[in-house]
Design a protein around this motif. Structure first.
Motif, PDB file in Angstrom:
ATOM      1  N   TYR A  84     -61.835 -12.290  -9.933  1.00 59.45           N
ATOM      2  CA  TYR A  84     -63.161 -11.411  -9.959  1.00 59.45           C
ATOM      3  C   TYR A  84     -63.700 -13.584 -10.252  1.00 59.45           C
ATOM      4  O   TYR A  84     -63.221 -14.127 -10.601  1.00 59.45           O
ATOM      5  N   PHE A 135     -65.639  -2.030  -8.863  1.00 60.74           N
ATOM      6  CA  PHE A 135     -64.633  -3.279 -10.194  1.00 60.74           C
ATOM      7  C   PHE A 135     -63.455  -2.105 -10.428  1.00 60.74           C
ATOM      8  O   PHE A 135     -63.399  -2.068 -11.089  1.00 60.74           O
ATOM      9  N   GLY A 136     -62.030  -3.097 -10.352  1.00 63.01           N
ATOM     10  CA  GLY A 136     -61.257  -2.666 -10.889  1.00 63.01           C
ATOM     11  C   GLY A 136     -60.319  -3.625 -11.663  1.00 63.01           C
ATOM     12  O   GLY A 136     -61.243  -4.060 -12.745  1.00 63.01           O
ATOM     13  N   ALA A 137     -59.774  -3.619 -12.934  1.00 63.61           N
ATOM     14  CA  ALA A 137     -59.168  -3.023 -13.817  1.00 63.61           C
ATOM     15  C   ALA A 137     -58.302  -5.054 -13.837  1.00 63.61           C
ATOM     16  O   ALA A 137     -58.638  -5.705 -14.884  1.00 63.61           O
ATOM     17  N   ASP A 138     -58.063  -5.553 -12.377  1.00 69.87           N
ATOM     18  CA  ASP A 138     -57.518  -6.474 -12.384  1.00 69.87           C
ATOM     19  C   ASP A 138     -58.452  -6.967 -11.671  1.00 69.87           C
ATOM     20  O   ASP A 138     -58.354  -8.496 -11.424  1.00 69.87           O
ATOM     21  N   GLU A 156     -62.082  -5.013  -5.063  1.00 70.90           N
ATOM     22  CA  GLU A 156     -61.344  -3.923  -5.034  1.00 70.90           C
ATOM     23  C   GLU A 156     -62.187  -3.838  -3.488  1.00 70.90           C
ATOM     24  O   GLU A 156     -62.935  -3.704  -3.393  1.00 70.90           O
ATOM     25  N   ALA A 179     -51.614  -8.594 -12.354  1.00 65.99           N
ATOM     26  CA  ALA A 179     -51.755  -8.363 -13.037  1.00 65.99           C
ATOM     27  C   ALA A 179     -51.333  -8.496 -14.484  1.00 65.99           C
ATOM     28  O   ALA A 179     -49.749  -9.717 -14.264  1.00 65.99           O
ATOM     29  N   ARG A 219     -51.004  -8.509 -18.864  1.00 70.67           N
ATOM     30  CA  ARG A 219     -50.836  -7.752 -20.269  1.00 70.67           C
ATOM     31  C   ARG A 219     -50.422  -9.003 -21.433  1.00 70.67           C
ATOM     32  O   ARG A 219     -49.404  -9.169 -21.265  1.00 70.67           O
TER      33      ARG A 219
END
Length: 829
Positions: A716, A750-753, A756, A794, A796
């Protein structure tokens, strides 16, 4: 004194010839030959009879046949008829039977032709309708001719059945006589009272030989003739001694040297076998020279002449057995031998077999010696017992050696010495062991039978067993010769041992040995001819009659058609189709289709040539089709699917397909299944029905173009326009990327991480999709590093619920929720 002794021998011989028992046997022999003389006279009269009957009868001379059949039936009622007369009668009846069979075969074709003409006229009218006069006249004429043709055929068939019955009766009578002769009980040779008779026979035979030679010596003309021929006789004797004593050994050494030579890379065993045949030829020439030398001496005695005639067969028995023993039990170890024996055991086997040959030769010379000595059954039993006992002892020893085949350390040593891939069949090993046990049983039973008095039965066990071993050994030698020839042609010993051609040759050699073994064990030539006649008649299947000749013609024509089809396929695959614009899969399909059509045509032509009427098999085929429909449903389905694949070609050889989770390249399409080679270089056999009824992805069916999708994510905050430009430049720069349509880059979301992106490229050759994917990924990684664009991974945060339950966190447990959050934060790092 010498003249007086010679005169006494002549007088004794003259008196023995006038012996009343001998005269009575001569009269009985003449009486036994009288029916044979009458039969010869009858056949001579039948040959010179006018041929008037032949002009009125279409076929054999039924008048002569009726007389011969009646004579044979009357002869069978007389129990004292000689075997020679019965065999002569059987031969004449078999000749007539052949004529009857020829008449039936000839008339069958003419009758079938007439029936086809009648069927062509159609069925006769029904319901009072009238038939045209010409057709009715033609139908009546054909029916009359058909009746005329059926009469000779029915007559020939009836007389053939009569001939078959007479032949069966004659064969049954001869077999019963043979069995009675074997089970005849002679006086036991263990009785000391019979020993004197045996000794008298031997002494009488020896004195007879001495007397015959001495009487010739007393003849001045004989002495003058032998002195005149002395150089020739001495020359023949010297030549015989040289060939027998030195020639055979020289040939044996030459054979061993050639078999062990390494200067001949291929064909060494074949050359050695051909040279080994000289071990038989040279002694044969020596024995022949010895035979002519004794004949040139001009001895006039019958016993000397009989001994001279038995000399060559007896001597060749020894040399033939010696030759076989050296090939079956060679001096050098050979891993390809069917018999696995140690060197010492093979030496014992050679000496045992050689001793057996001397026993057989001695028996032949004994028969020639006492044939005119008037030996009684008791004397013969006494003389035969030592020979049978010695032969039984040697057979027992040979049986023990055979039972040691592949046993203990011998099998292990042979297994280590054998080349890779040379596995010996268990059936052959078990057969050899069983043969050894059977020989031991026969070796024990035969002398016991002879001791009781069943001398003929004992001889019927011992000597056929020895002859059978010789035949089996010869088959083994010839089979090894076939393997050696195949090895010389192909240049691969392992392939020659396991190839189909030597195996089929061994099977044919075994089948060819069966008639010889049957003759050895008491079968007559007429029995084998009768079996051949029965096989020639064939069997009936529906309305079709199938004979071995038809089967042979079918196989010959079908093989020729198969070879022609293979030749056409080779010409199409290598010369014609490669020059066309057809793709490789289509070429393979055409070649396969031509093969299937050629096989069907070859089968139809073979059926037609062999004269097998397929219409007669229609009912049987219809009944079998029900079972085929249920039991072979999957096979038939796959077969039809294979034909569809070859005709429609939705999948061709060389295509990249994915079927049922299997992805790979189609290597071969056969009638039942298709072979797909995966990218792991494994072959997966897929039933053709799965390729027709299920979904199949064909990546290269119509063309080799295909789309490649490369996914990538950026952190991002990155410049999305710059990322799109970089990915477009990388995709357009690749040489396999299609220009029309050009590569495209899509911002997927927009992906989670990460942000794309997907790069979509149309490749001109989809077969290189994995290689292109790898290269583009390398370039993306390099450009992103140079442009400072981050590819995120990713992350977490881990929160622990109830951290107070963990060991060592009891203090934190009193801190409540805040303490739990602190532990979670510490754990998250």
């Amino acid at each position: 004194m010498a003249a007086r002794y010679g005169m006494s021998l002549r007088v004794g011989t003259w008196r023995r010839n006038l012996d009343p028992g001998r005269a009575e046997r001569a009269v009985r022999a003449l009486a036994a030959k009288l029916p044979a003389l009458l039969l010869g006279l009858f056949m001579a009269l039948a040959a010179v009879m006018p041929a008037q009957a032949q002009d009125t009868v279409d076929g054999p001379d039924y008048t002569a046949w009726a007389a011969l059949a009646e004579l044979a039936e009357q002869t069978l009622e007389q129990r004292d008829t000689s075997d020679d007369l019965l065999m002569n009668l059987r031969g004449e009846i078999a000749a007539f039977r052949s004529q009857f069979m020829e008449v039936q075969t000839f008339m069958a074709g003419r009758i079938d032709n007439l029936r086809e003409q009648i069927d062509a006229l159609g069925p006769p009218p029904e319901g009072g309708e009238t038939e045209p006069a010409e057709i009715a006249e033609r139908r009546a004429d054909l029916a009359e001719r058909l009746a005329q043709r059926q009469t000779p055929r029915a007559t020939a068939e009836s007389e053939q059945r009569r001939a078959d019955a007479i032949i069966r009766d004659i064969d049954r009578e001869l077999r019963e006589r043979q069995a009675n002769a074997l089970l005849t009980l002679w006086p036991t040779p263990l009785n000391p009272a019979n020993w004197l008779q045996g000794a008298n026979v031997m002494i009488s035979a020896a004195l007879t030989v001495y007397g015959e030679v001495y009487n010739d010596w007393l003849n001045p003309q004989w002495r003058q003739a032998i002195i005149a021929d002395l150089p020739l006789i001495l020359g023949l004797l010297a030549l015989a001694a040289l060939l027998i004593l030195r020639g055979r050994r020289l040939m044996e050494r030459l054979t061993m040297r050639l078999m062990g030579s390494t200067s001949i890379p291929r064909g060494r065993e074949v050359a050695g076998f051909l040279v080994s045949l000289a071990q038989l030829l040279v002694p044969f020439l020596g024995l022949t020279a010895l035979f002519f030398a004794i004949g040139a001496a001009g001895f006039s005695g019958q016993t000397v002449a009989a001994l001279n005639e038995a000399l060559v067969p007896a001597g060749m028995t020894i040399f033939i057995v010696r030759w076989l023993s050296l090939l079956v039990f060679p001096k050098r170890q050979d891993p390809a031998l069917a018999l696995n024996l140690e060197d010492s055991l093979r030496w014992r086997a050679r000496t045992t077999v050689l001793a057996l040959s001397f026993v057989i030769a001695g028996d032949q010379m004994l028969e020639a010696l006492i044939q005119d000595a008037g030996a009684t059954d008791a004397a013969r039993a006494v003389l035969y017992l030592p020979i049978l006992a010695l032969a039984g002892l040697l057979l027992f020893r040979l049986g023990r050696l055979l039972t040691q085949h592949q046993s203990g350390e011998t099998a292990d040593a042979d297994a280590e010495a054998a080349p890779a891939g040379d596995e010996r069949g268990g059936f052959v090993d078990q057969s050899i062991v069983v043969l050894g046990r059977l020989l031991k049983a026969l070796a024990l039973a035969a002398p016991l039978l002879a001791a009781v008095g069943y001398v003929n039965a004992a001889r019927g066990l011992i000597f056929p067993s020895i002859d059978s071993l010789a035949v089996i050994g010869l088959v083994m030698v010839l089979h090894r010769l076939v393997i050696a020839i195949y090895d010389a042609a192909m240049g691969d010993r392992g392939r020659a041992t396991e190839a189909l051609v030597p195996a089929l040759a061994g099977m044919l050699l075994g089948l060819a040995a069966l008639p010889v073994l049957a003759l050895i064990w008491g079968a007559r030539e007429s029995d084998l001819l009768e079996v051949w006649v029965r096989l020639g008649e064939g069997f009936t299947l529906g309305d079709a009659r199938i004979a071995p000749g038809n089967l042979f013609a079918f196989m010959l024509v079908f093989i020729m058609g198969y070879l022609l089809t293979r030749g056409i396929q080779g010409a199409l695959a290598n010369s014609v189709l490669p020059k066309t614009t057809m793709e490789r899969g289509a070429q393979k399909a055409v070649v396969s289709g031509v093969g299937y059509v050629g096989l069907v045509i070859a089968a139809l032509v073979a059926f037609s040539t062999a004269g097998i009427d397929l219409s007669g098999l229609a009912i049987i085929a219809g009944a079998l089709s029900v079972g085929i429909g249920f039991g072979l449903q999957n096979i038939v389905s796959n077969f039809v699917s294979g034909i569809i694949l070859l005709v429609e070609r939705p999948v061709s050889e060389g295509d990249w397909v994915e079927a049922g989770g299997t992805m790979g390249t189609v290597q071969r399409i056969s009638v039942r299944s298709t072979v797909i080679e995966t990218f792991d270089r494994t072959e997966v056999i897929v039933p053709n029905n799965d390729l027709i009824s299920a979904s199949v992805t064909n990546y290269t069916r119509t063309n080799k173009t295909g789309r490649l999708v490369v996914k990538v994510g950026v952190a991002y905050g990155s410049d999305t326009r710059r990322v799109e430009t970089i990915l477009t430049e990388i995709a357009e720069a690749h040489p396999l990327a299609s220009i029309n349509p050009p590569p495209s880059v899509v911002f997927m979301g927009f992906g989670a991480d990460a942000l794309e992106f997907e790069t979509r490229i149309i490749l001109t050759d989809v077969n290189f999709i994995m290689r292109v994917r790898s290269e583009i990924n390398h370039q993306i990684a390099e450009r992103f590093v140079a442009e400072g664009i981050e590819i995120p991974f990713a992350q977490r945060d881990i929160w622990l619920r109830n951290p107070e339950t963990l060991p060592g966190n009891a203090a934190a447990a009193t801190g409540g929720g805040a303490g739990g959050k602190a532990v979670a934060a510490a754990a998250a790092g």
